[in-house]
Design a protein around this motif. Structure first.
Motif, short mmCIF file in Angstrom:
data_model
loop_
_atom_site.label_atom_id
_atom_site.label_comp_id
_atom_site.label_asym_id
_atom_site.label_seq_id
_atom_site.Cartn_x
_atom_site.Cartn_y
_atom_site.Cartn_z
N ALA A 4 -11.64 2.83 81.87
CA ALA A 4 -11.47 1.34 82.22
C ALA A 4 -12.22 0.51 81.52
O ALA A 4 -11.85 -0.67 80.91
CB ALA A 4 -11.72 1.19 83.80
N VAL A 5 -13.59 0.63 81.41
CA VAL A 5 -14.31 -0.13 80.54
C VAL A 5 -14.28 -0.22 79.17
O VAL A 5 -13.95 -1.41 78.53
CB VAL A 5 -16.01 0.18 80.89
N ILE A 6 -14.01 0.79 78.60
CA ILE A 6 -13.73 0.89 77.01
C ILE A 6 -12.34 0.48 77.05
O ILE A 6 -11.99 -0.26 76.05
CB ILE A 6 -13.88 2.54 76.53
N GLY A 7 -11.49 0.67 77.92
CA GLY A 7 -10.03 0.33 77.67
C GLY A 7 -9.93 -1.26 77.53
O GLY A 7 -9.00 -1.68 76.97
N THR A 8 -10.83 -1.85 78.37
CA THR A 8 -10.71 -3.43 78.53
C THR A 8 -11.14 -3.78 77.10
O THR A 8 -10.34 -4.76 76.35
CB THR A 8 -11.90 -4.03 79.30
N PHE A 9 -12.08 -3.45 76.22
CA PHE A 9 -12.45 -3.68 75.16
C PHE A 9 -11.06 -3.24 73.87
O PHE A 9 -10.84 -4.03 73.30
CB PHE A 9 -13.74 -3.22 74.51
N VAL A 10 -10.59 -2.13 74.31
CA VAL A 10 -9.35 -1.76 73.59
C VAL A 10 -8.18 -2.79 73.52
O VAL A 10 -7.76 -3.17 72.39
CB VAL A 10 -8.75 -0.44 73.83
N ILE A 11 -7.95 -3.09 74.98
CA ILE A 11 -6.74 -4.30 74.74
C ILE A 11 -7.42 -5.76 74.21
O ILE A 11 -6.59 -6.41 73.72
CB ILE A 11 -6.26 -4.17 76.20
N LEU A 12 -8.60 -5.96 74.72
CA LEU A 12 -9.10 -7.19 74.00
C LEU A 12 -9.16 -7.38 72.39
O LEU A 12 -8.70 -8.35 71.82
CB LEU A 12 -10.43 -7.73 74.48
N ARG A 13 -9.42 -6.02 71.86
CA ARG A 13 -9.45 -6.15 70.35
C ARG A 13 -8.22 -5.64 69.88
O ARG A 13 -7.99 -5.34 68.62
CB ARG A 13 -10.50 -5.22 69.92
N ARG A 14 -7.01 -5.59 70.72
CA ARG A 14 -5.66 -4.88 70.31
C ARG A 14 -5.72 -3.59 69.68
O ARG A 14 -5.17 -3.65 68.68
CB ARG A 14 -4.89 -6.09 69.57
N LEU A 15 -6.57 -2.66 70.34
CA LEU A 15 -6.77 -1.35 69.55
C LEU A 15 -6.14 -0.31 70.16
O LEU A 15 -6.17 0.81 70.04
CB LEU A 15 -8.12 -1.08 69.60
#
Lengths: 250, 278
Positions: B28-39
């Motif tokens: 969930a935490v890493i996923g937040t950065f994944v969607i913010l960086r569109r990764l």
């Protein structure tokens, strides 16, 4: 004479495309400078070179006597307001948090913002008249309001040098005027400011100490009354490739 | 209450529950950065690409976790390097390397004569097969990654929001970029234990995308993502136990149900594409 920013035999190319050629220029500390030139004349590339995003192909650039390497920039912040760009409107970040990003280097690694940082962020927002919108998500603001937030972020960097790329572009007249009033205030505080514009009317709004006419090379650099003459302006905006030397260009 | 406690009389279910709780938080935490960086695509690419690492590990009788992790990290670094040096977009770099890597994995698996149960656990997820050693790796990796993100929180946020300005202020853009890729790679391999490499993107993207529907605040987004990630993992695990379906599928379907509810009922909902980090 001590220069805040100094280019020597500076040339820049993106691949085989030459962008800036043989720039020799010294911007005195505390000066208020305007850079004018048509689109594609290298104004943005020149600013990006000062903040270390572009490295010269030949020649050197020195900012406060040092090449603007990443580690140098971390210790000596250079304020930079890029052109209005389309930001990710959905990024969940508030106006206040955006401006606090400008304090990142001051706060340092493994540390949290202190009271001093919060006061500086509030003051920066107040100076661009955006404090009342501090809690708004950045994506909910208009383009002009976003631009003022990014100026506040640059102010929060507390830099001795502030670069603004077309800050007035697309803004209404009162907002443009408030930006030029801010420039005046920074000038009074001894900050070196460099502002680009492709709009000559901007020079009517505000008195700049010196104007740089740029079209891939320095066409002219000097006080407005000497530079803003038909011959030089036509060379600048038509791109005819011969330089006119005035006193301040070295 | 006994519905909740009954399964826990088995030690494999205790390990499964602890494992899914940690994986739910981490993704969930890493996923937040994944969607913010569109990764989002990189999560998918690393998950599928890591198949070759698992196949190699199986072929040479290495620990699948360790070989999978080392391979996924190397793949992430290669993707980052190809993007930076060869001047191709990140999506193109991912497309090139993940398909090549997956082809390599399939080629290796196709040479194996014995049906490889252990390997299919990684493909489709087998949370009930979590050993004490797996659990130690899951907890260790989760604590390490959350610590890195907490210590460099403001730097990673600056990098995610405005990469160019982060670089102007002297932040190490490249290091932050590669650190993020490595953390995503580790998370993908760790999470593959519960949902399998095929469905790992579900845990990486859907809880954060669901949180994204409800808030404009980064801190609340992180909190909501963790709540949704945990709920998906734990509810999915129990559903898997009682309905006797694959744990990966039940966790992914629970996460998808939360997203659907959020998408339909959240007040300030966002477009589907942006929510999923595309």
């Amino acid at each position: 004479m001590s220069y805040a920013i100094e280019f020597q035999d500076f040339s820049l190319a993106y691949g085989t495309l030459s962008v800036l050629e043989n720039i020799n220029l010294g911007i005195p500390a505390g000066a208020c400078i305007a850079i004018i030139g048509p689109n594609g004349s290298g104004k943005t590339s020149l600013l990006k070179s000062i903040v270390g995003l572009n490295r010269p192909n030949t020649g050197t650039i020195q900012v406060q006597g040092h090449p603007p390497t990443r580690t140098w920039r971390r210790r000596h912040q250079v304020g930079y307001v890029p052109q209005i760009k389309s930001i990710d409107k959905n990024f969940p970040i508030s106006v206040y948090e955006v401006v606090m990003l400008g304090r990142t280097a001051h706060i340092g690694y493994l540390r949290f913002p202190k009271k001093e940082d919060r006061l500086i962020v509030e003051d920066s927002l107040r100076r661009v008249n955006m404090l009342h919108l501090a809690d708004r998500p950045i994506g909910h603001l208009s383009g002009g309001q976003q631009q003022r937030v990014f100026i506040a972020r640059a102010l929060a960097q507390e830099s001795k040098i502030l670069l603004m790329d077309e800050p007035a572009s697309g803004l209404d007249i009162p907002t443009q005027q408030s930006i030029y009033e801010l420039l005046e205030e920074l000038h009074g505080g001894g900050v070196t400011t460099v502002t680009t514009t492709h709009d000559l009317l901007a020079l009517e709004f505000h008195h700049f100490d010196q104007v740089l006419c740029l079209n891939r090379r320095v066409i002219a650099f000097g006080p407005p009354e000497k530079v803003l003459i038909p011959q030089i302006l036509s060379q600048t905006f038509s791109g005819l490739p011969w330089p006119v030397h005035l006193s301040s260009a070295h | 209450m006994h519905y909740l406690l009954d399964p826990l009389q088995f030690s494999f279910m205790q390990r499964a529950l602890i494992g899914t709780i940690f994986i739910g938080i981490l993704t969930a935490v890493i996923g937040t950065f994944v969607i913010l960086r569109r990764l989002s695509f990189i999560g998918e690419g690393l998950a599928h690409g890591s198949l070759a690492g698992l196949a190699l590990g199986y072929l040479f009788h290495w620990d699948l976790y360790i070989s999978g992790n080392i391979y996924a990290i190397s793949l992430a670094l290669f993707i980052g390097l190809l993007h930076e040096k060869a001047k191709v977009t990140l999506d193109t770099a991912i497309g090139i390397l993940f398909s090549t890597s997956m082809a390599l994995g399939i080629a290796i698996i196709s040479t194996m004569k014995v049906y490889t149960t252990n390997l299919t656990d990684y493909l489709f997820g087998s949370v009930l097969a979590i050993t004490r050693f797996d659990l130690a790796i899951i907890i260790g990796a989760t604590v390490l990654i959350l610590l890195v993100l907490a210590l460099f929180y403001k730097e990673f946020i600056f990098y995610a929001f405005d990469t160019e300005m982060a670089e102007v202020t002297g932040l190490p853009r490249s290091k932050l970029h590669f650190a993020m890729l490595i953390m995503i790679a580790i998370t993908v391999v760790i999470a593959a234990q519960t949902v399998g490499v095929i469905l790992v993107t579900a845990l990486l993207v859907i809880p954060a995308a669901s949180g994204y529907q409800w808030t404009n605040s980064l801190k609340y987004l992180l909190v909501l993502s963790v709540i949704f990630g945990l709920t998906s993992s734990v509810v999915g695990l129990y559903l898997s136990y009682y309905l006797n379906i694959a744990s990966g599928a039940s966790i992914a379907l629970t996460a998808a149900s939360i997203f659907l509810l959020s998408f339909l009922f959240a007040p300030g909902r966002r477009g589907l594409k942006r929510s999923l980090g595309l």
